[in-house]
Design a protein around this motif. Structure first.
Motif, PDB file in Angstrom:
ATOM      1  N   LEU A 156      -6.056   7.636  11.472  1.00 54.95           N
ATOM      2  CA  LEU A 156      -5.795   6.209  11.290  1.00 54.95           C
ATOM      3  C   LEU A 156      -5.320   5.939   9.863  1.00 54.95           C
ATOM      4  N   LEU A 157      -5.974   6.598   8.902  1.00 57.35           N
ATOM      5  CA  LEU A 157      -5.623   6.374   7.494  1.00 57.35           C
ATOM      6  C   LEU A 157      -4.305   7.042   7.131  1.00 57.35           C
ATOM      7  N   LEU A 158      -4.106   8.267   7.610  1.00 59.19           N
ATOM      8  CA  LEU A 158      -2.979   9.074   7.126  1.00 59.19           C
ATOM      9  C   LEU A 158      -1.789   9.086   8.071  1.00 59.19           C
ATOM     10  N   GLY A 159      -2.019   8.842   9.338  1.00 60.94           N
ATOM     11  CA  GLY A 159      -0.933   8.955  10.302  1.00 60.94           C
ATOM     12  C   GLY A 159      -0.457  10.380  10.453  1.00 60.94           C
ATOM     13  N   ALA A 160      -1.243  11.320   9.927  1.00 59.85           N
ATOM     14  CA  ALA A 160      -0.871  12.737   9.978  1.00 59.85           C
ATOM     15  C   ALA A 160      -2.105  13.529   9.587  1.00 59.85           C
ATOM     16  N   ASP A 161      -1.977  14.846   9.605  1.00 59.92           N
ATOM     17  CA  ASP A 161      -3.114  15.660   9.177  1.00 59.92           C
ATOM     18  C   ASP A 161      -3.173  15.769   7.666  1.00 59.92           C
ATOM     19  N   GLN A 162      -1.991  15.648   7.051  1.00 58.37           N
ATOM     20  CA  GLN A 162      -1.890  15.828   5.609  1.00 58.37           C
ATOM     21  C   GLN A 162      -1.481  14.516   4.973  1.00 58.37           C
ATOM     22  N   ALA A 219       1.059  12.648   3.351  1.00 61.28           N
ATOM     23  CA  ALA A 219       2.496  12.803   3.147  1.00 61.28           C
ATOM     24  C   ALA A 219       3.132  11.426   3.243  1.00 61.28           C
ATOM     25  N   ASN A 220       4.404  11.376   3.588  1.00 62.50           N
ATOM     26  CA  ASN A 220       5.104  10.105   3.581  1.00 62.50           C
ATOM     27  C   ASN A 220       4.428   9.026   4.431  1.00 62.50           C
ATOM     28  N   ASP A 221       3.938   9.423   5.602  1.00 62.37           N
ATOM     29  CA  ASP A 221       3.290   8.431   6.465  1.00 62.37           C
ATOM     30  C   ASP A 221       2.066   7.843   5.802  1.00 62.37           C
ATOM     31  N   ALA A 222       1.300   8.720   5.168  1.00 60.06           N
ATOM     32  CA  ALA A 222       0.094   8.240   4.495  1.00 60.06           C
ATOM     33  C   ALA A 222       0.471   7.290   3.367  1.00 60.06           C
ATOM     34  N   LEU A 223       1.534   7.637   2.655  1.00 65.83           N
ATOM     35  CA  LEU A 223       1.947   6.791   1.535  1.00 65.83           C
ATOM     36  C   LEU A 223       2.305   5.389   2.026  1.00 65.83           C
ATOM     37  N   ILE A 224       3.056   5.328   3.131  1.00 64.18           N
ATOM     38  CA  ILE A 224       3.440   4.023   3.670  1.00 64.18           C
ATOM     39  C   ILE A 224       2.204   3.260   4.139  1.00 64.18           C
ATOM     40  N   ARG A 225       1.282   3.965   4.784  1.00 67.77           N
ATOM     41  CA  ARG A 225       0.079   3.280   5.253  1.00 67.77           C
ATOM     42  C   ARG A 225      -0.738   2.747   4.085  1.00 67.77           C
ATOM     43  N   PHE A 226      -0.870   3.538   3.066  1.00 75.12           N
ATOM     44  CA  PHE A 226      -1.649   3.081   1.913  1.00 75.12           C
ATOM     45  C   PHE A 226      -0.934   1.921   1.228  1.00 75.12           C
ATOM     46  N   TYR A 227       0.377   2.012   1.190  1.00 72.31           N
ATOM     47  CA  TYR A 227       1.165   0.933   0.583  1.00 72.31           C
ATOM     48  C   TYR A 227       0.957  -0.365   1.352  1.00 72.31           C
ATOM     49  N   PHE A 228       1.012  -0.253   2.666  1.00 68.84           N
ATOM     50  CA  PHE A 228       0.801  -1.428   3.512  1.00 68.84           C
ATOM     51  C   PHE A 228      -0.607  -1.989   3.316  1.00 68.84           C
ATOM     52  N   LEU A 229      -1.601  -1.101   3.337  1.00 70.71           N
ATOM     53  CA  LEU A 229      -2.972  -1.559   3.131  1.00 70.71           C
ATOM     54  C   LEU A 229      -3.127  -2.233   1.776  1.00 70.71           C
ATOM     55  N   HIS A 230      -2.520  -1.584   0.767  1.00 70.20           N
ATOM     56  CA  HIS A 230      -2.729  -2.051  -0.600  1.00 70.20           C
ATOM     57  C   HIS A 230      -1.997  -3.362  -0.871  1.00 70.20           C
ATOM     58  N   CYS A 231      -0.823  -3.505  -0.279  1.00 70.93           N
ATOM     59  CA  CYS A 231      -0.002  -4.667  -0.641  1.00 70.93           C
ATOM     60  C   CYS A 231      -0.072  -5.795   0.366  1.00 70.93           C
ATOM     61  N   ILE A 232      -0.457  -5.526   1.589  1.00 68.95           N
ATOM     62  CA  ILE A 232      -0.425  -6.596   2.574  1.00 68.95           C
ATOM     63  C   ILE A 232      -1.789  -6.838   3.214  1.00 68.95           C
ATOM     64  N   LEU A 233      -2.308  -5.838   3.899  1.00 66.18           N
ATOM     65  CA  LEU A 233      -3.478  -6.088   4.730  1.00 66.18           C
ATOM     66  C   LEU A 233      -4.706  -6.456   3.896  1.00 66.18           C
ATOM     67  N   LEU A 234      -5.076  -5.612   2.964  1.00 66.36           N
ATOM     68  CA  LEU A 234      -6.288  -5.886   2.188  1.00 66.36           C
ATOM     69  C   LEU A 234      -6.159  -7.137   1.320  1.00 66.36           C
ATOM     70  N   PRO A 235      -5.015  -7.347   0.641  1.00 65.78           N
ATOM     71  CA  PRO A 235      -4.907  -8.597  -0.125  1.00 65.78           C
ATOM     72  C   PRO A 235      -5.009  -9.832   0.761  1.00 65.78           C
ATOM     73  N   PHE A 236      -4.485  -9.731   1.990  1.00 66.76           N
ATOM     74  CA  PHE A 236      -4.589 -10.867   2.906  1.00 66.76           C
ATOM     75  C   PHE A 236      -6.053 -11.203   3.158  1.00 66.76           C
ATOM     76  N   PHE A 237      -6.823 -10.188   3.518  1.00 62.87           N
ATOM     77  CA  PHE A 237      -8.240 -10.447   3.786  1.00 62.87           C
ATOM     78  C   PHE A 237      -8.977 -10.856   2.518  1.00 62.87           C
ATOM     79  N   MET A 238      -8.565 -10.266   1.416  1.00 62.96           N
ATOM     80  CA  MET A 238      -9.183 -10.617   0.140  1.00 62.96           C
ATOM     81  C   MET A 238      -9.003 -12.106  -0.121  1.00 62.96           C
ATOM     82  N   THR A 239      -7.778 -12.579   0.016  1.00 62.91           N
ATOM     83  CA  THR A 239      -7.491 -13.996  -0.240  1.00 62.91           C
ATOM     84  C   THR A 239      -8.297 -14.879   0.712  1.00 62.91           C
ATOM     85  N   LEU A 240      -8.299 -14.484   1.979  1.00 64.55           N
ATOM     86  CA  LEU A 240      -9.035 -15.250   2.977  1.00 64.55           C
ATOM     87  C   LEU A 240     -10.511 -15.337   2.618  1.00 64.55           C
TER      88      LEU A 240
END
Lengths: 417, 517, 158
Positions: free
Chosen positions: B218-224, B226-247
């Motif tokens: 769920l976190l990495l989108g892969a076993d290692q 890599a790029n998928d993990a980076l995008i997921r972390f980017y999304f979490l860091h810039c969109i999902l978590l800040p949204f809930f934080m603000t709320l």
């Protein structure tokens, strides 16, 4: 509370201001460009004085997206292509030699030859060669700079004496007996392809193995590692199969330059080769193969004399006596066998078979020699509890049949010499 | 200003439009502010009543709430830091490229040639660190002043969620520079998330219930990573978590307002009000309801009405000072200490020691005993207990007073010493003698999950808390003992793991003794 | 609703309060503003990615009079005649198509704009002439064209 507000506000203003000063007024490139403008005026050529007015002080860069490079070296080295600055000090010195005429900096940038950190805009970070910080690609100085020419060039260039010497050592020293280069070679030692790309942190030399040497290598850990492995193979790790070839510092440096050039990334450029590769005579090919793969253990020209630790017979067998072992005392017999190897490959496939008396005796020995080359040979230990001696590796996968036959032919031809 | 609408309007649509255009500034102002100039008292009230942003405060604030050494301004500092982080985050997003091939060089560009890039990056880094510290201290403040009682139980839990979100935001941001530090710290963190596998392995049900690996995917989108993990972390860091934080921040603040402002004692000692702004106006009117606050001349029903002061300027000013103060600290730290950036991430050469971000190294220490218990078990137990505290501790104790009373101070001191001794002894014991696996190599993993230094510490703390509960016959004291133990343990483990753990997670007296790598 | 702008009704406490705090608040606000100005420079980069617009076209010897060269990467025609060397953009001023050269001048394939050999507009929808770029010589003899600098049509580099 009021005091706190005063202090906090002043801290914000001071530190923001300090940052703005550092970024806009203090940077190195700014003072270099200002010096350049002053020098232009001194040079008192009416045309260039005009140029100095139109020279804006600003950051400059060469943008090379296809190589994922951005070289900002030109922010300080603004006189790179100006022959009038030939005698000035760096960074305001013209680029020596005629290299830039063939390598337009706008197309190739700087770091493709010099390494270093092109994105940086101060000398310390651009050179990236501090002793205790790990940089990916520290700047390369002479003679190690030569290695980068061969990321694109294939044929030997006259400007690179160290590289040529190193390559010669490499290709006659039997390095491929243990190491792989471009995926081809033995398996006892590490693959050498990409060793030159190793950013400083991948392989570490023993930091204080020789502080003096480390300094001479400009604190480049990658170079230091390669150099150390060539010059003092036992330094790290201590249990290594590699022999100490007792190279001089100078020779070791040449080999370092050569190994540094073995890159796994062609830098987005194409390999440039002018000379077509010509087919070599059979014996010559055998000699070359022997030099590439075998001399490290079996000695130059198969003379032997290399000690194998904990081997029952102490020395790795010499091979220049193969003709005797095969009972080929006569020149005609040897030539017959060599030409059979050349024409038919395997002696067993020979049709018609060479017509001399000892042929079938020779073929028996030939079979066992071929089998040892192809399948390897596990040697007897002197002390059964001691370390494993070097065993003859198998070459079935790395050498073509043709190469094996040519090596055998070369060894047979060594009889006279 | 309603009058403005009634002003004479000329005939003809064109004329009317032109007149309206001329009146635009006034209409614009009134549409935003909803009122015109007023007398001072009413102006201040109206400002707050009619602005969504200022309405977070009631019109008047109790003087007690403005005591600096009651709250230390920690809550508002967290908000300030969140604002700083948002602003610097927006700016960084302009240049950052979430792609493994370009992430690292975009950070290098930020450092070298983007105007103010290095400063903004440093600010983002430092503000994140400070926010973890500030929210942790804020939680301690709320706990020790008993501010989670009487209707504030839910808000305490919202606060807890905000703390977890803060850690989550810090952690997801850690990977983005794509350097060695980022890569390996994130590897550790993700493997902590994957640690339930250890439990399912021990129970022999991994085959059909592999929650650990699911979490990792769920976190990495892969076993290692890599790029998928980076995008997921980017999304979490810039969109999902800040949204809930603000709320959650909005809910948190709204609840404070609805719960009647900051907590304060029922009977306020004159001594406590020293140094807070005074309101020496005598209130003698008798209006009640909403209007009791709107004018200085209106007397309120509340017994300590004379201790209420206008939020404008008093409360807002203090908050302004707190925000400027925390910004000053952030800017000073950012100018003096650059955020680290090591070599580009290399998937084959681990950092040694590979440490999690500092606020997670305490957990990493526990993980070194048992991945599941340390990484998931104990933190969840901890959060669960913290969440339960306000629902268990419903004693009618005093609120709004640090440590409640002298007994509270004693209990806190004793608990701190107890926790200190427990942690240090436990760590020393583990280092000197090793743990079960060292003595019985064939011990089942299940036993190690159950019995390890981490769980033993938890049991010791629980026992101590029960003892205090019994001894003082007060739930509040028991809770205080438990919280103090947790507070001290977090600090000690974090300190210990950051300073005294070196390569291969061995013990070192000092980081300078780490063998040079 | 009453309109009351009489500030004198402000309570004394507030005024005293602001007298003390006024300067502090102003400085505090100023520091915030200064900080914002510092960090809000960030969206305006010093260096733009992409081509610099300057490119080498060889030395004088490479361009004898009568020679015409097209530089595809930079979309510029370079001409050399008796009066000197000059560079003309190959980007149509109408909608940015690349013009092609024939014996009479340039013609745009998209909407048929025609320019003469000097880049002067002859017919078609394009609003203006093709721009001329500055040609100059580096100290090492190399000639460079700078697309960031336009010159008046007719200015040739000798």
């Amino acid at each position: 509370m009021k005091i706190l507000l005063y202090i906090s506000s002043i801290i914000i203003i001071i530190f923001s201001g300090l940052y703005l000063y550092q970024e806009n007024i203090a940077p190195e490139w700014r003072s270099h460009q200002l010096t350049y403008i002053d020098m232009l005026e001194e040079k008192s050529d009416p045309e260039t004085i005009q140029a100095s007015y139109s020279f804006p002080v600003k950051l400059r860069q060469i943008y090379l997206p296809e190589m994922n490079r951005v070289d900002r070296c030109v922010s300080c080295h603004v006189t790179m292509e100006d022959p009038r600055f030939e005698k000035e000090e760096n960074p305001l010195m013209a680029h020596p030699g005629e290299y830039l005429e063939k390598h337009d900096p706008e197309k190739y940038g700087c770091t493709i030859c010099h390494d270093g950190q092109g994105r940086a805009v101060n000398w310390k970070d651009a050179a990236a060669d501090e002793p205790d910080v790990y940089w990916t690609t520290p700047i390369l100085r002479k003679p190690f700079l030569e290695a980068n020419c061969y990321h694109c060039h294939v044929d030997l260039l006259k400007e690179t004496p160290y590289y040529s010497l190193g390559k010669q050592y490499f290709e006659t020293g039997g390095c491929l007996g243990c190491h792989k280069r471009d995926g081809k070679g033995g398996y006892l030692g590490p693959e050498l392809r990409g060793l030159g790309d190793a950013s400083s942190y991948i392989k570490f030399p023993v930091k204080d193995f020789n502080q003096n040497t480390f300094t001479q290598l400009n604190y480049n850990r990658n170079l230091a590692y390669i150099f150390e492995s060539v010059r003092f193979p036992g330094a790290q790790p201590e249990e290594t199969l590699m022999f100490d070839f007792k190279f001089s510092d100078e020779d070791a440096r040449a080999i370092t330059v050569y190994i540094k050039s073995l890159t796994a990334y062609p830098d987005g450029t194409q390999r440039l080769s002018q000379k077509p590769v010509s087919a070599l005579p059979f014996i010559k090919k055998g000699q070359e193969t022997f030099h590439l793969y075998c001399t490290a253990c079996h000695g130059k020209k198969g003379k032997g004399g290399v000690k194998n630790p904990n081997y029952a017979k102490d020395y790795i067998p010499k091979l220049n006596t193969l003709s005797e072992i095969m009972f080929l005392y006569k020149v005609e017999d040897r030539n017959a066998v060599i030409s059979t190897l050349e024409t038919f490959g395997d002696l067993l496939d020979a049709d018609p078979k060479p017509d001399f008396r000892g042929f079938f005796k020779a073929i028996a020995k030939y079979m066992s020699v071929k089998s040892i080359i192809l399948n390897g040979h596990i040697v007897e230990k002197k002390d059964s509890d001691g370390p494993t001696p070097i065993n003859m590796p198998t070459w079935e996968k790395s050498l073509s049949d043709d190469e094996v036959f040519s090596v055998i032919a070369y060894l047979i031809s060594l009889y006279d010499q | 200003m309603r009058k403005a609408d009634l002003e004479e309007t000329p005939e003809g649509a064109i004329k009317r439009s032109l007149v309206n255009l001329a009146r635009l500034p006034r209409h614009l102002k009134s549409s935003v502010m909803r009122h015109g100039a007023k007398d001072a008292g009413r102006l201040k009230s109206q400002l707050i009543l009619s602005s969504i942003f200022l309405h977070i405060h009631s019109i008047k604030t109790h003087r007690f709430s403005l005591r600096w050494n009651y709250t230390f301004g920690l809550g508002i500092m967290c908000i300030g830091l969140f604002a700083i982080l948002s602003l610097s985050g927006f700016l960084l997003m302009i240049y950052y490229k979430p792609d493994t091939a370009q992430a690292y060089s975009s950070i290098k560009d930020l450092i070298y040639v983007i105007p103010s890039g290095r400063l903004v990056r440093n600010i983002h880094r430092w503000a994140a660190h400070l926010m973890v510290i500030a929210s942790f201290l804020h939680m301690a403040r709320v706990f020790y002043t008993g501010a989670y009682k009487r209707g504030r139980e839910f808000n305490w839990n919202i606060g807890l969620a905000l703390f977890v979100l803060t850690l989550g935001l810090s952690f997801t941001g850690y990977l983005l520079p794509w350097d060695q530090l980022a890569y390996w710290a994130t590897t550790i963190g993700v493997n902590i998330a994957a640690s339930p596998t250890e439990l399912t392995d021990a129970l022999n049900i991994t085959g059909f219930f592999d929650i650990g690996t699911k979490l990792k995917h769920l976190l990495l989108g892969a076993d290692q990573i890599a790029n998928d993990a980076l995008i997921r972390f980017y999304f979490l860091h810039c969109i999902l978590l800040p949204f809930f934080m603000t709320l959650f921040v909005a809910i948190h603040i709204w609840r404070i307002r609805k719960n009647g402002g900051l907590s304060r004692p029922d009977c306020i000692d004159e001594e406590w009000l020293k140094g807070t702004p005074e309101n020496n106006k005598v209130n003698n009117a008798t209006k009640s309801g909403l209007f009791q606050h709107t004018d200085d001349s209106v007397k309120t029903k509340r017994s300590d009405a004379e201790n209420l002061v206008h939020s404008i300027p008093h409360a807002f000013l203090k908050e302004f000072v707190a925000v400027v103060f925390i910004l000053a600290i952030t800017v000073a730290l950012s100018s003096l200490f650059d955020a680290p950036l090591k070599e580009p991430a290399n998937l084959f050469i681990p950092e040694n020691p590979a440490k999690a971000p500092w606020y997670l190294v305490g957990i990493q220490e526990l993980v070194s005993y048992s991945a599941f218990m340390g990484g998931i078990g104990i933190p969840i137990i901890g959060l669960f207990v913290l969440a339960l505290i306000p629902y268990i501790d419903r004693d009618k104790g005093a609120i709004g007073i640090w440590f409640e009373n002298k007994t509270g101070i004693r209990v806190t001191k004793l608990s701190a010493c107890y926790a200190l001794i427990c942690c240090v002894t436990m760590l020393a014991f583990t280092i000197v003698f090793g743990w079960l696996r060292a003595w019985f190599p064939d011990i089942p993993q299940f036993l190690i999950i159950l019995i390890n230094p981490g769980t033993i510490l938890v049991l010791m703390f629980a026992a101590w808390s029960l003892f205090v509960l019994q001894r003082y016959d007060s739930i509040r004291m028991g809770a205080m003992a438990l919280f103090t133990c947790f507070f001290i343990a977090v600090i000690i483990l974090t300190y210990f793991a950051s300073v005294h753990r070196g390569p291969n997670w061995d013990f070192y007296w000092w980081p300078s003794l780490w063998a040079n790598h | 609703m009453q309109e009351n702008v009489d500030n004198t009704k402000k309570s004394g406490i507030t005024r005293r309060f602001f007298m003390g705090w006024g300067l502090a608040i102003v400085i505090g606000m100023a520091s915030l503003a200064f900080f914002l100005l510092t960090v809000l420079r960030m969206p305006f980069p010093f260096l733009l990615p992409g081509k610099s617009g300057r490119f080498k076209i060889g030395t004088m010897a490479d361009l004898p009079p009568g020679r015409t060269k097209y530089f595809e990467d930079d979309q510029v025609y370079v001409f050399s005649d008796q009066d000197g060397i000059f560079a003309i953009s190959a980007v149509c001023t109408h909608l940015g198509c690349i013009v092609s050269k024939d014996d009479n001048g340039f013609v745009c394939p998209c909407h048929g704009s025609r320019y003469n050999l000097e880049g002067k507009l002859e017919k078609g929808p394009a609003p203006k002439d093709l721009p001329w770029y500055s040609v100059s010589r580096l100290p090492n003899g190399q000639l460079i064209v700078d697309k960031k600098k336009s010159v008046k049509p007719g200015v040739k580099f000798i």
